[in-house]
Motif scaffolding. Structure first.
Motif, short mmCIF file in Angstrom:
data_model
loop_
_atom_site.label_atom_id
_atom_site.label_comp_id
_atom_site.label_asym_id
_atom_site.label_seq_id
_atom_site.Cartn_x
_atom_site.Cartn_y
_atom_site.Cartn_z
N GLN A 1 58.98 5.73 -46.78
CA GLN A 1 57.67 6.32 -47.06
C GLN A 1 57.33 6.21 -48.55
N ALA A 2 58.32 6.38 -49.41
CA ALA A 2 58.10 6.23 -50.86
C ALA A 2 57.64 4.81 -51.16
N LEU A 3 58.32 3.83 -50.58
CA LEU A 3 57.97 2.43 -50.84
C LEU A 3 56.64 2.05 -50.21
N TRP A 4 56.40 2.53 -49.00
CA TRP A 4 55.12 2.22 -48.33
C TRP A 4 53.97 2.74 -49.19
N THR A 5 54.09 3.98 -49.64
CA THR A 5 53.02 4.60 -50.42
C THR A 5 52.83 3.87 -51.74
N GLY A 6 53.93 3.52 -52.41
CA GLY A 6 53.84 2.79 -53.67
C GLY A 6 53.12 1.46 -53.49
N ARG A 7 53.49 0.74 -52.46
CA ARG A 7 52.89 -0.57 -52.23
C ARG A 7 51.42 -0.44 -51.86
N TYR A 8 51.12 0.54 -51.00
CA TYR A 8 49.72 0.80 -50.64
C TYR A 8 48.92 1.10 -51.90
N MET A 9 49.46 1.97 -52.74
CA MET A 9 48.77 2.42 -53.94
C MET A 9 48.47 1.25 -54.89
N ASP A 10 49.47 0.45 -55.17
CA ASP A 10 49.29 -0.65 -56.13
C ASP A 10 48.23 -1.64 -55.63
N ALA A 11 48.28 -1.94 -54.34
CA ALA A 11 47.28 -2.86 -53.78
C ALA A 11 45.90 -2.21 -53.80
N HIS A 12 45.86 -0.91 -53.53
CA HIS A 12 44.57 -0.23 -53.41
C HIS A 12 43.90 -0.04 -54.78
N VAL A 13 44.69 0.10 -55.84
CA VAL A 13 44.10 0.19 -57.18
C VAL A 13 43.36 -1.12 -57.48
N ALA A 14 44.00 -2.24 -57.17
CA ALA A 14 43.37 -3.54 -57.41
C ALA A 14 42.08 -3.69 -56.59
N ASP A 15 42.14 -3.31 -55.31
CA ASP A 15 40.94 -3.35 -54.44
C ASP A 15 39.82 -2.49 -55.00
N SER A 16 40.17 -1.30 -55.44
CA SER A 16 39.17 -0.33 -55.90
C SER A 16 38.50 -0.80 -57.19
N LEU A 17 39.28 -1.43 -58.07
CA LEU A 17 38.72 -1.96 -59.32
C LEU A 17 37.72 -3.07 -59.00
N LYS A 18 38.08 -3.93 -58.07
CA LYS A 18 37.20 -5.03 -57.66
C LYS A 18 35.92 -4.44 -57.07
N TRP A 19 36.08 -3.47 -56.20
CA TRP A 19 34.93 -2.80 -55.57
C TRP A 19 34.03 -2.16 -56.63
N ALA A 20 34.66 -1.48 -57.60
CA ALA A 20 33.88 -0.78 -58.64
C ALA A 20 33.15 -1.78 -59.53
N SER A 21 33.75 -2.94 -59.76
CA SER A 21 33.10 -3.98 -60.57
C SER A 21 31.88 -4.51 -59.84
N GLU A 22 32.03 -4.75 -58.54
CA GLU A 22 30.92 -5.29 -57.75
C GLU A 22 29.81 -4.26 -57.54
N THR A 23 30.20 -3.01 -57.31
CA THR A 23 29.23 -1.98 -56.95
C THR A 23 28.56 -1.35 -58.16
N TYR A 24 29.31 -1.12 -59.23
CA TYR A 24 28.77 -0.40 -60.39
C TYR A 24 28.89 -1.19 -61.70
N GLN A 25 29.32 -2.43 -61.63
CA GLN A 25 29.47 -3.24 -62.83
C GLN A 25 30.25 -2.50 -63.93
N ILE A 26 31.34 -1.85 -63.55
CA ILE A 26 32.15 -1.13 -64.53
C ILE A 26 32.72 -2.11 -65.57
N GLU A 27 33.05 -1.57 -66.74
CA GLU A 27 33.68 -2.41 -67.77
C GLU A 27 35.14 -2.01 -67.93
N GLN A 28 36.03 -3.01 -67.91
CA GLN A 28 37.45 -2.74 -68.13
C GLN A 28 37.81 -3.05 -69.58
N ILE A 29 38.47 -2.08 -70.22
CA ILE A 29 38.75 -2.17 -71.65
C ILE A 29 40.26 -2.13 -71.90
#
Ligand code: 3IO
Length: 349
Positions: free
Chosen positions: A267-295
């Motif tokens: 469960q620790a590993l599943w959650t970690g892997r889900y989390m790391d992949a989901h951060v990348a997905d969410s950043l991509k989504w936020a860039s497309e949806t709100y044109q966020i800037e990464q600094i």
């Protein structure tokens, strides 16, 4: 005489087989009887602590062959963020998911994983946290059965105004909790401490100008709408524990207990892997949806930030030592487990 003996034997045989049949039916009934456990969680259902909860529920129900059923309560509907440990000890929920950072001082040993140690992924940090817990079985969790542990992804600054340098942080009101709040303080920002579950309202009302947490909330809580600037600091992680009421745990059968303990590390590993992949997905989504800037901070500022955070390690060391913890051994183990996990778990990440 012989005839009577035969009759007695037949009667006895019938009696014995009858008893056996009875026994088998009771056994079957016992294994078919489903134990239902309530599981409380504090943030909204879309967020990662609840995603891991639903995944765990499915696994448990499947692995137990229906002998265990889990009734999940996301969004603080059964227990709130700061009531989680006490509520599970009191039996208000059978199981609860808590964030250790919301109760500073309550988890003197496992809080070591909250320090700025350079974790680069939730996968590695979650694995380290679980292995460390297993090795030390610290007193701070003695009143509950720990079913799982994991961490957030490394924390970054999400804000309404751009944070391009440490100077931009001066006096900036940012939401955080635990060590993350102490980091903001060391860097000259103004930390406002509260659990994640109160943060949507604080952002909406303008009580804070942003937050320090892992960036999947840009999507899961739509924080990208308010926080168009993301500074990729990767300071530290927030550690979590899934804990169970001890009496309830003791009332389970050995097989049921085994289903739960067998799942912990996975469960620790599943959650970690889900989390790391989901951060990348969410950043991509936020860039497309709100044109966020990464600094990115300059290298100079990164070094300066590390220097300013350094005293937090010594603070943990003395606080842990004063609670009877062998802080040198724990710190050495965390760093050793981290190096090990970085080699085995994140090749190519
Ligand atoms: C967190 C807590 C609840 C829901 C989503 C989350 N993503 C990262 C965290 C870490 C945390 O506990 C916090 O308060 O930032």
């Amino acid at each position: 005489m012989v005839r009577w003996l035969v009759v007695w034997c037949v009667l006895l045989a019938l009696l014995v087989s009858g008893c056996q049949r009875d026994e088998t039916t009771t056994d079957a009934a016992a294994t078919q009887e489903t134990v239902t456990l309530s599981y409380a969680n504090f943030p909204p259902a879309t967020t990662f602590p609840c995603v891991q909860m639903e995944h765990w529920k499915e696994q448990v129900e499947q692995d137990s062959g229906g002998s265990l059923a889990i009734n999940t309560f996301p969004g603080g509907t059964l227990l709130g963020a700061k009531d989680m440990l006490a509520g599970v000890i009191a039996g208000q929920a059978d199981i609860g998911c808590l964030c250790m950072s919301y109760q500073p001082g309550a988890f003197p040993m496992t809080t070591v994983t909250e320090l700025p140690l350079g974790f680069k992924s939730s996968t590695v940090a979650s694995s380290v946290l679980w292995d460390l817990y297993q090795k030390y079985q610290p007193k701070e969790f003695a009143q509950v059965k720990v079913l799982a542990m994991f961490t957030s992804a490394p924390t970054c600054i999400m804000s309404q105004v751009p944070v391009r340098s440490l100077e931009d942080l001066a006096g900036l009101e940012l939401r955080a909790s635990g060590i993350a709040s102490q980091i903001l303080d060391k860097l000259g920002a103004t930390p406002v401490s509260m659990p994640m579950s109160q943060t949507p309202e604080a952002l909406q009302k303008g009580l804070v100008k942003g937050l320090l947490s892992s960036m999947e909330v840009l999507k899961d809580l739509n924080f990208a709408e308010y926080c168009r600037y993301e500074t990729l600091t990767n300071f530290q992680v927030y550690p979590f524990a899934v804990v169970m009421n001890l009496e309830k745990w003791n009332s389970l059968s050995a097989q049921q207990q085994e289903v739960l303990t067998d799942l912990s590390r996975e469960q620790a590993l599943w959650t970690g892997r889900y989390m790391d992949a989901h951060v990348a997905d969410s950043l991509k989504w936020a860039s497309e949806t709100y044109q966020i800037e990464q600094i990115n901070l300059s290298e100079q500022d990164q070094v300066l930030a590390e220097q300013k955070m350094e005293p937090l390690l010594a603070n943990w060391h003395s606080a842990a030592s004063s609670r009877g913890i062998d802080a040198d051994a724990v710190m050495a183990d965390v760093l050793r487990l981290k190096t090990q996990a970085e080699h085995t778990l994140t090749k190519g990440m």
